[in-house]
Structures are given as structure tokens and as C-alpha cells.
Design an enzyme around this catalytic site. Structure first.
Site, PDB file in Angstrom:
ATOM      1  N   GLU A 157     -17.419  81.004  81.285  1.00 36.01           N
ATOM      2  CA  GLU A 157     -16.129  80.298  81.366  1.00 36.01           C
ATOM      3  C   GLU A 157     -14.991  81.083  80.712  1.00 36.01           C
ATOM      4  OE1 GLU A 157     -19.035  78.509  80.546  1.00 36.01           O
ATOM      5  OE2 GLU A 157     -19.087  77.777  82.613  1.00 36.01           O
ATOM      6  N   HIS A 172     -30.615  84.866  83.247  1.00 33.90           N
ATOM      7  CA  HIS A 172     -29.738  85.567  84.196  1.00 33.90           C
ATOM      8  C   HIS A 172     -28.756  86.465  83.449  1.00 33.90           C
ATOM      9  CE1 HIS A 172     -31.550  83.007  87.093  1.00 33.90           C
ATOM     10  NE2 HIS A 172     -31.026  81.914  86.580  1.00 33.90           N
ATOM     11  N   ARG A 180     -23.435  92.845  64.749  1.00 26.80           N
ATOM     12  CA  ARG A 180     -22.103  93.118  65.301  1.00 26.80           C
ATOM     13  C   ARG A 180     -21.115  91.963  65.078  1.00 26.80           C
ATOM     14  NH1 ARG A 180     -25.984  95.559  68.089  1.00 26.80           N
ATOM     15  NH2 ARG A 180     -25.638  97.517  69.191  1.00 26.80           N
TER      16      ARG A 180
END
Ligand code: DLZ
Length: 160
Positions: free
Chosen positions: A61, A91, A130
Site C-alpha cells: 500500500e 510472495h 538496518r
């Protein structure tokens, strides 16, 4: 990393408005990226009120979120923050590819500096490295990049 040519800065940093669009998926990571973005703002002389924060469900989104933020005309730059972790995401390649393609599309369509703060990692541990407070926080890097691009575009257009 700081602004590439701070001496050439042509605008008053106190008048800037930035927006961060943050994916809630993997929120432990994305909140770390957001903290990095805030640190970068403060380090460059902005107040935290100059950064408006909006949340979206997941990285997929982000393109619509950053497009809408850019289209308001209220922001000089937009920072997209998300985290996709291969191990947790069936996915993975599709989510990463669509998010990247979508944000890249918005950057050129809207002509507003948009920073790409999307972490794509194999593991949660890599994402943690990170996104914690250290020299490689990608939210901080993305925010410095958007500030540099705001500066660069003003130099290109010769705006005071
Ligand atoms: C569905 C999903 C999965 C499996 N993994 C992630 C992820 O690792 N990071 C992320 O930001 N979002 C993930 N999502 C959610 C999608 O981005 C999206 O929010 C949903 O498919 C609803 O459109």
C-alpha cells in the site's frame, strides 16, 4: 551521510514540510525506520512537527500512500518506510517488485522527492540491524536522501 553540498543549501530548513508513509506490517522494524527518519530530521535542523506521519497496512500500500501525500502539495518531500522479510512472506518477490515499481512510478509522475525506505531482507535479524539506532538505519538514510533531493531540485530550478 549529510546533505551532499550543505554550503549550497538554498532554502530555510525551518519552512520544510515532510511526510513519512509507514507500513504497519513488521511494525517493530518500521517503527525503527521511523525513529531513524526523525533522528535525521532533527540532525538537519528540523522540528519533529515538520514531519507528518501516515500509516498504511503493508508495503504493497506504500505507493498509493506516497502518491496521495505527494499530490496534496503540502509536502516538500515524502519518505516511504516498509519492511518485507523473505522468510515470512510467501510472495516476497511480488510484494518487493510491485512496491518498488509503484514508488518509482510515483516519483516520476508527481515530481516530488520521494525516498525509498523499503527494507527487503532474507531474515528478521537482518532487518533489525538496518532499523535500530546505528550508522546503517535505512530510515535515516532515506530521510537524508529526500532532503538532499529537495536541495538539488531547488538548485536545478534555481529557486531561493
Ligand atoms: C501479506 C504480506 C506479507 C505476507 N508479508 C509482508 C511483509 O513482509 N511486509 C509488508 O510490508 N507487507 C506484507 N504483507 C502485506 C502486504 O504488503 C499488503 O498489505 C496486503 O497484501 C494487503 O494488500
Amino acid at each position: 551521510m549529510g546533505l551532499a553540498r550543505p554550503g549550497a543549501r538554498r532554502f530555510d530548513i525551518k519552512t520544510l514540510r515532510l511526510s513519512a508513509v509507514v507500513a504497519r506490517w513488521n511494525s517493530d522494524i518500521t517503527e525503527g525506520l521511523l525513529s531513524g527518519a526523525l533522528r535525521a530530521c532533527i540532525s538537519q535542523g528540523l522540528d519533529k512537527e515538520q514531519l507528518s506521519i501516515f500509516y498504511v497496512p503493508g508495503s504493497f500500500e506504500l505507493p498509493l500512500g506516497v502518491q496521495q501525500a505527494a499530490r496534496t502539495g503540502r509536502f516538500d518531500g515524502v519518505i516511504a518506510l516498509g519492511s518485507v522479510i523473505r522468510g515470512d512472506t510467501p510472495h516476497f518477490d511480488y510484494v518487493c517488485a510491485e512496491t518498488t515499481r509503484g514508488i518509482g512510478h510515483v516519483v516520476l509522475e508527481e515530481s516530488v522527492p520521494i525516498a525509498f525506505g523499503l527494507l527487503t531482507t532474507d531474515t528478521h535479524d537482518q532487518a533489525v540491524i538496518r532499523s535500530i539506532e546505528n550508522d546503517s538505519n535505512k530510515g535515516e538514510e532515506a530521510t537524508l536522501a529526500v532532503l538532499e533531493m529537495i536541495n538539488t531540485l531547488r538548485l536545478i530550478w534555481n529557486r531561493e
